[in-house]
Design a protein around this motif. Structure first.
Motif, PDB file in Angstrom:
ATOM      1  N   LEU A  78       0.855  -1.187   0.000  1.00 33.28           N
ATOM      2  CA  LEU A  78       0.000   0.000   0.000  1.00 33.28           C
ATOM      3  C   LEU A  78       0.890   1.236   0.000  1.00 33.28           C
ATOM      4  O   LEU A  78       1.762   1.382   0.862  1.00 33.28           O
ATOM      5  CB  LEU A  78      -0.895   0.018   1.243  1.00 33.28           C
ATOM      6  CG  LEU A  78      -1.799  -1.203   1.449  1.00 33.28           C
ATOM      7  CD1 LEU A  78      -2.474  -1.124   2.812  1.00 33.28           C
ATOM      8  CD2 LEU A  78      -2.829  -1.305   0.333  1.00 33.28           C
ATOM      9  N   ALA A  79       0.670   2.133  -0.971  1.00 32.07           N
ATOM     10  CA  ALA A  79       1.485   3.343  -1.110  1.00 32.07           C
ATOM     11  C   ALA A  79       0.844   4.491  -0.337  1.00 32.07           C
ATOM     12  O   ALA A  79      -0.350   4.756  -0.477  1.00 32.07           O
ATOM     13  CB  ALA A  79       1.626   3.717  -2.582  1.00 32.07           C
ATOM     14  N   LEU A  80       1.668   5.187   0.470  1.00 35.35           N
ATOM     15  CA  LEU A  80       1.201   6.299   1.287  1.00 35.35           C
ATOM     16  C   LEU A  80       2.037   7.539   1.023  1.00 35.35           C
ATOM     17  O   LEU A  80       3.249   7.454   0.773  1.00 35.35           O
ATOM     18  CB  LEU A  80       1.319   5.981   2.784  1.00 35.35           C
ATOM     19  CG  LEU A  80       0.262   5.121   3.468  1.00 35.35           C
ATOM     20  CD1 LEU A  80       0.259   3.699   2.920  1.00 35.35           C
ATOM     21  CD2 LEU A  80       0.512   5.105   4.976  1.00 35.35           C
ATOM     22  N   VAL A  81       1.392   8.695   1.098  1.00 31.96           N
ATOM     23  CA  VAL A  81       2.096   9.972   1.110  1.00 31.96           C
ATOM     24  C   VAL A  81       1.583  10.758   2.302  1.00 31.96           C
ATOM     25  O   VAL A  81       0.402  10.689   2.650  1.00 31.96           O
ATOM     26  CB  VAL A  81       1.893  10.760  -0.209  1.00 31.96           C
ATOM     27  CG1 VAL A  81       0.437  11.123  -0.433  1.00 31.96           C
ATOM     28  CG2 VAL A  81       2.772  11.996  -0.250  1.00 31.96           C
ATOM     29  N   ARG A  82       2.472  11.492   2.943  1.00 33.41           N
ATOM     30  CA  ARG A  82       2.113  12.249   4.139  1.00 33.41           C
ATOM     31  C   ARG A  82       2.565  13.691   3.979  1.00 33.41           C
ATOM     32  O   ARG A  82       3.700  13.961   3.600  1.00 33.41           O
ATOM     33  CB  ARG A  82       2.794  11.635   5.365  1.00 33.41           C
ATOM     34  CG  ARG A  82       2.627  12.429   6.650  1.00 33.41           C
ATOM     35  CD  ARG A  82       3.321  11.755   7.823  1.00 33.41           C
ATOM     36  NE  ARG A  82       4.763  11.778   7.707  1.00 33.41           N
ATOM     37  CZ  ARG A  82       5.610  11.355   8.662  1.00 33.41           C
ATOM     38  NH1 ARG A  82       5.112  10.841   9.782  1.00 33.41           N
ATOM     39  NH2 ARG A  82       6.909  11.408   8.478  1.00 33.41           N
ATOM     40  N   HIS A  83       1.665  14.611   4.291  1.00 32.40           N
ATOM     41  CA  HIS A  83       2.052  16.011   4.439  1.00 32.40           C
ATOM     42  C   HIS A  83       2.016  16.326   5.925  1.00 32.40           C
ATOM     43  O   HIS A  83       0.964  16.307   6.558  1.00 32.40           O
ATOM     44  CB  HIS A  83       1.119  16.953   3.683  1.00 32.40           C
ATOM     45  CG  HIS A  83       1.547  18.386   3.773  1.00 32.40           C
ATOM     46  ND1 HIS A  83       1.169  19.214   4.808  1.00 32.40           N
ATOM     47  CD2 HIS A  83       2.352  19.134   2.973  1.00 32.40           C
ATOM     48  CE1 HIS A  83       1.707  20.406   4.646  1.00 32.40           C
ATOM     49  NE2 HIS A  83       2.428  20.380   3.536  1.00 32.40           N
ATOM     50  N   PHE A 107      -4.138  12.632  -4.937  1.00 27.04           N
ATOM     51  CA  PHE A 107      -5.051  13.660  -4.463  1.00 27.04           C
ATOM     52  C   PHE A 107      -4.376  14.553  -3.433  1.00 27.04           C
ATOM     53  O   PHE A 107      -4.473  15.782  -3.493  1.00 27.04           O
ATOM     54  CB  PHE A 107      -6.276  12.977  -3.862  1.00 27.04           C
ATOM     55  CG  PHE A 107      -7.428  13.894  -3.536  1.00 27.04           C
ATOM     56  CD1 PHE A 107      -7.930  14.780  -4.472  1.00 27.04           C
ATOM     57  CD2 PHE A 107      -8.039  13.834  -2.294  1.00 27.04           C
ATOM     58  CE1 PHE A 107      -9.008  15.601  -4.182  1.00 27.04           C
ATOM     59  CE2 PHE A 107      -9.124  14.641  -1.996  1.00 27.04           C
ATOM     60  CZ  PHE A 107      -9.603  15.533  -2.936  1.00 27.04           C
ATOM     61  N   VAL A 108      -3.660  13.945  -2.513  1.00 22.59           N
ATOM     62  CA  VAL A 108      -2.967  14.717  -1.479  1.00 22.59           C
ATOM     63  C   VAL A 108      -1.686  15.331  -2.020  1.00 22.59           C
ATOM     64  O   VAL A 108      -1.394  16.513  -1.794  1.00 22.59           O
ATOM     65  CB  VAL A 108      -2.683  13.823  -0.258  1.00 22.59           C
ATOM     66  CG1 VAL A 108      -1.723  14.509   0.715  1.00 22.59           C
ATOM     67  CG2 VAL A 108      -3.987  13.472   0.455  1.00 22.59           C
ATOM     68  N   ALA A 109      -0.888  14.560  -2.759  1.00 24.77           N
ATOM     69  CA  ALA A 109       0.403  15.055  -3.227  1.00 24.77           C
ATOM     70  C   ALA A 109       0.266  16.169  -4.256  1.00 24.77           C
ATOM     71  O   ALA A 109       1.076  17.108  -4.281  1.00 24.77           O
ATOM     72  CB  ALA A 109       1.215  13.904  -3.825  1.00 24.77           C
ATOM     73  N   ASP A 110      -0.761  16.100  -5.103  1.00 24.15           N
ATOM     74  CA  ASP A 110      -0.903  17.057  -6.193  1.00 24.15           C
ATOM     75  C   ASP A 110      -1.852  18.205  -5.882  1.00 24.15           C
ATOM     76  O   ASP A 110      -1.808  19.234  -6.563  1.00 24.15           O
ATOM     77  CB  ASP A 110      -1.403  16.352  -7.463  1.00 24.15           C
ATOM     78  CG  ASP A 110      -0.433  15.322  -7.992  1.00 24.15           C
ATOM     79  OD1 ASP A 110       0.746  15.365  -7.597  1.00 24.15           O
ATOM     80  OD2 ASP A 110      -0.853  14.457  -8.791  1.00 24.15           O
ATOM     81  N   GLY A 128      -2.493  10.631   2.329  1.00 26.65           N
ATOM     82  CA  GLY A 128      -3.113  10.086   1.129  1.00 26.65           C
ATOM     83  C   GLY A 128      -2.611   8.675   0.912  1.00 26.65           C
ATOM     84  O   GLY A 128      -1.421   8.402   1.111  1.00 26.65           O
ATOM     85  N   PHE A 129      -3.495   7.782   0.517  1.00 27.85           N
ATOM     86  CA  PHE A 129      -3.079   6.404   0.260  1.00 27.85           C
ATOM     87  C   PHE A 129      -3.818   5.865  -0.948  1.00 27.85           C
ATOM     88  O   PHE A 129      -4.955   6.255  -1.217  1.00 27.85           O
ATOM     89  CB  PHE A 129      -3.320   5.509   1.485  1.00 27.85           C
ATOM     90  CG  PHE A 129      -4.768   5.320   1.834  1.00 27.85           C
ATOM     91  CD1 PHE A 129      -5.448   4.168   1.450  1.00 27.85           C
ATOM     92  CD2 PHE A 129      -5.458   6.278   2.553  1.00 27.85           C
ATOM     93  CE1 PHE A 129      -6.785   3.987   1.764  1.00 27.85           C
ATOM     94  CE2 PHE A 129      -6.799   6.113   2.878  1.00 27.85           C
ATOM     95  CZ  PHE A 129      -7.464   4.970   2.482  1.00 27.85           C
ATOM     96  N   ASP A 130      -3.148   4.999  -1.665  1.00 30.04           N
ATOM     97  CA  ASP A 130      -3.797   4.289  -2.758  1.00 30.04           C
ATOM     98  C   ASP A 130      -4.348   2.983  -2.207  1.00 30.04           C
ATOM     99  O   ASP A 130      -3.579   2.132  -1.746  1.00 30.04           O
ATOM    100  CB  ASP A 130      -2.811   4.010  -3.889  1.00 30.04           C
ATOM    101  CG  ASP A 130      -2.540   5.229  -4.748  1.00 30.04           C
ATOM    102  OD1 ASP A 130      -3.205   6.261  -4.529  1.00 30.04           O
ATOM    103  OD2 ASP A 130      -1.658   5.156  -5.626  1.00 30.04           O
ATOM    104  N   PRO A 131      -5.676   2.802  -2.217  1.00 27.30           N
ATOM    105  CA  PRO A 131      -6.225   1.536  -1.747  1.00 27.30           C
ATOM    106  C   PRO A 131      -5.698   0.360  -2.558  1.00 27.30           C
ATOM    107  O   PRO A 131      -5.179   0.527  -3.670  1.00 27.30           O
ATOM    108  CB  PRO A 131      -7.735   1.711  -1.956  1.00 27.30           C
ATOM    109  CG  PRO A 131      -7.947   3.194  -1.969  1.00 27.30           C
ATOM    110  CD  PRO A 131      -6.722   3.759  -2.612  1.00 27.30           C
ATOM    111  N   ARG A 132      -5.812  -0.810  -2.019  1.00 28.63           N
ATOM    112  CA  ARG A 132      -5.394  -2.016  -2.757  1.00 28.63           C
ATOM    113  C   ARG A 132      -6.041  -2.001  -4.143  1.00 28.63           C
ATOM    114  O   ARG A 132      -7.199  -1.596  -4.324  1.00 28.63           O
ATOM    115  CB  ARG A 132      -5.778  -3.284  -2.002  1.00 28.63           C
ATOM    116  CG  ARG A 132      -7.246  -3.456  -1.729  1.00 28.63           C
ATOM    117  CD  ARG A 132      -7.565  -4.820  -1.107  1.00 28.63           C
ATOM    118  NE  ARG A 132      -6.819  -5.051   0.109  1.00 28.63           N
ATOM    119  CZ  ARG A 132      -6.366  -6.241   0.497  1.00 28.63           C
ATOM    120  NH1 ARG A 132      -6.616  -7.323  -0.247  1.00 28.63           N
ATOM    121  NH2 ARG A 132      -5.709  -6.385   1.620  1.00 28.63           N
TER     122      ARG A 132
END
Length: 502
Positions: A78-83, A107-110, A128-132
């Motif tokens: 599962l890929a995650l991005v954090r601000h 959505f979160v990163a951009d 933000g995370f990309d669901p499976r």
């Protein structure tokens, strides 16, 4: 299912901060493993390795079981991005933009400042995370670009509604399903909202949060409500914006959405008639009749585009629906209709391409369409009752006369390689904290009645109404809605149930 359950296609931009506070010294917290079953401890106890990937952004991957019922039978990523919070850190806030199939990572990163307001950015680590099955996570893969173009835009053989036409569509759907099975590495049976909700609890735990703070848009409301059903004691501050009613069967979903888009079309045309650029004239009913005539003309004679594609009526409907998601996109629909009337379908194609995640170079930007198909085919029971289908189409004809002629066709999930495991039931989430449900009165994709229904089903549901047009209500310029959401997430102040924001 129709496009209405997908995340709205809008132009988004990232946000920049002229003064950026120092990042927190510690960016990784101890995972929350309280009450975790022994066989799941290797997943819940994993430490997150955050790596910088932008100003105050960092990224990582989390490992989850492929099959939550049999956690030893394989893994997914599962890929995650954090601000990171720009001010006093209050906790993590997970975001899902909708779909199913929308990338929370992108959505979160951009477009962080489109996803949430400034006060949320100050107080929360926005996750933000990309669901499976989606994007940078272990993903569903189906057709290549050329085959996807043919599937999305190709002219179907036979007269619409004929046996030849249905056979051609069934053959296309079969090819699509077989490609997904062949190219997705065995994950298709496990691409379900229940599994995604379990993934979300894992993400919560490895981030070090004892309870979940969550903001879900559109399909993300179903994901959030499912989480609250599975983990009510951990569902403490959830906001569900543009709700899906989890008890509504697929046929009813399609019929209700058709009515929502018809209502949005009438609102668009009424607005259009007051502008100098509008290609229509006369009364609202006359403009609607002229638009219906335009669709019928395209259905008879698809319009050639400069890139060799033909604008079919299905593509024209997709482009129209895309623009109806937001009143901000109505001028583009006016441009598209005007150009088609002049023999140029390029703008209408651009709208449809935006919905289908097709870039200007002809390449597909993400796998949102494939993930959308995978989730819906596993989540929604197949409805093969001809009487029910006929009754549903009668409703569509009554509530959406413009779109009804193009709302038919065989269910693509009939060819899916695995039977659905989802059910359509009310969700009470007994024992949860307050759950704020936001409904917009003329939301075309997730009609207001669904928000009313979900708020009523939830034992601790609180309904906030945004009076207006477009899909979803938070961070769309209505300070009443924004204050209600942010007061709840930041301070725990529960809005008045039934709050109406004009």
């Amino acid at each position: 299912m129709v496009a209405g359950l997908a995340v709205a296609s809008v132009a988004l931009s990232g946000c920049l901060y002229s003064q950026i506070p120092e990042e927190r010294t510690s960016t990784t917290r101890t995972p929350d493993t309280a009450g975790v079953a022994p066989e799941l401890l290797p997943y819940y106890s994993q430490e997150v390795d955050w790596q910088p990937c932008g100003v105050r952004f960092d990224c990582t991957e989390v490992t989850a079981p492929l099959d939550w019922d049999n956690p030893g039978d394989g893994e997914i990523s599962l890929a995650l991005v954090r601000h990171q919070a720009t001010g006093e850190f209050q906790g993590s806030l997970l975001i899902n933009p909708g779909g199913p199939g929308g990338s929370g990572y992108d959505f979160v990163a951009d477009s962080l400042d489109y996803a949430v307001g400034a006060d949320i950015i100050e107080r929360f680590d926005v996750i933000g995370f990309d669901p499976r099955g989606v994007g940078r996570s272990t993903a569903v893969e189906c057709l290549d670009g050329a085959a996807m173009d043919e599937y999305n835009y190709g002219v179907v053989e036979g007269e619409r509604g004929s046996a030849e036409w249905e056979d051609a569509l069934n053959a296309r759907n079969q090819e699509y399903s077989e490609a997904c099975e062949a190219n997705s590495g065995g994950i298709l049976p496990f691409i379900t909202t229940v599994n995604s909700a379990r993934d979300m609890d894992l993400i919560r735990a490895v981030l070090g949060d004892e309870v979940l703070n969550y903001l879900g848009y559109s399909y993300g409301t179903f994901l959030g409500a499912t989480y609250a059903r599975l983990y009510p004691e951990r569902a403490q501050r959830l906001v569900l914006d543009g709700a899906i009613d989890p008890s509504v069967p697929g046929l009813e979903v399609g019929a209700t959405q058709a009515g929502g888009f018809e209502s949005a079309l009438r609102a668009y045309l009424e607005d259009c008639l007051g502008t100098a650029e509008c290609p229509f004239s006369g009364s609202l009913d006359e403009a609607l009749t002229d638009f219906q005539a335009l669709l019928a003309s395209i259905a008879r004679s698809p319009v050639p585009n400069g890139d060799g594609r033909m604008l079919t009526v299905d593509t024209a409907v997709t482009g129209t629906i895309t623009a109806l998601y937001s009143a901000d996109s109505w001028p583009y629909l006016t441009q598209g209709i005007t150009a088609v009337l002049q023999g140029d379908p390029s703008v209408m194609f651009a709208l449809a391409d935006s919905y289908n995640s097709r870039g200007p170079d002809g390449e597909y930007i993400d796998n949102s369409a494939e993930a959308f198909r995978a989730y819906n085919c596993m989540d929604y029971p197949v409805e093969d009752d001809p009487a029910a289908e006929e009754a549903s189409m009668k409703i569509v004809e009554d509530v959406a006369p413009t779109f009804a002629p193009y709302w038919d066709g065989p269910d693509p999930c009939e060819t899916w390689p695995y039977p659905p495991v989802g059910t359509r039931d009310e969700i009470a989430a007994s024992g949860s904290g307050p759950i704020v449900v936001i409904g917009t009165t003329n939301d075309p994709a997730t009609p207001y009645a669904w928000s009313e229904s979900l708020a009523e089903q939830l034992e601790n549901g609180v309904l906030v109404t945004r009076v207006g047009e477009g899909h979803t209500g938070y961070n769309k310029g209505n300070s009443c809605v924004d204050d209600a959401v942010e007061g709840f997430l930041i301070d725990g102040t529960v809005p008045e149930d039934g709050l109406r924001c004009e």
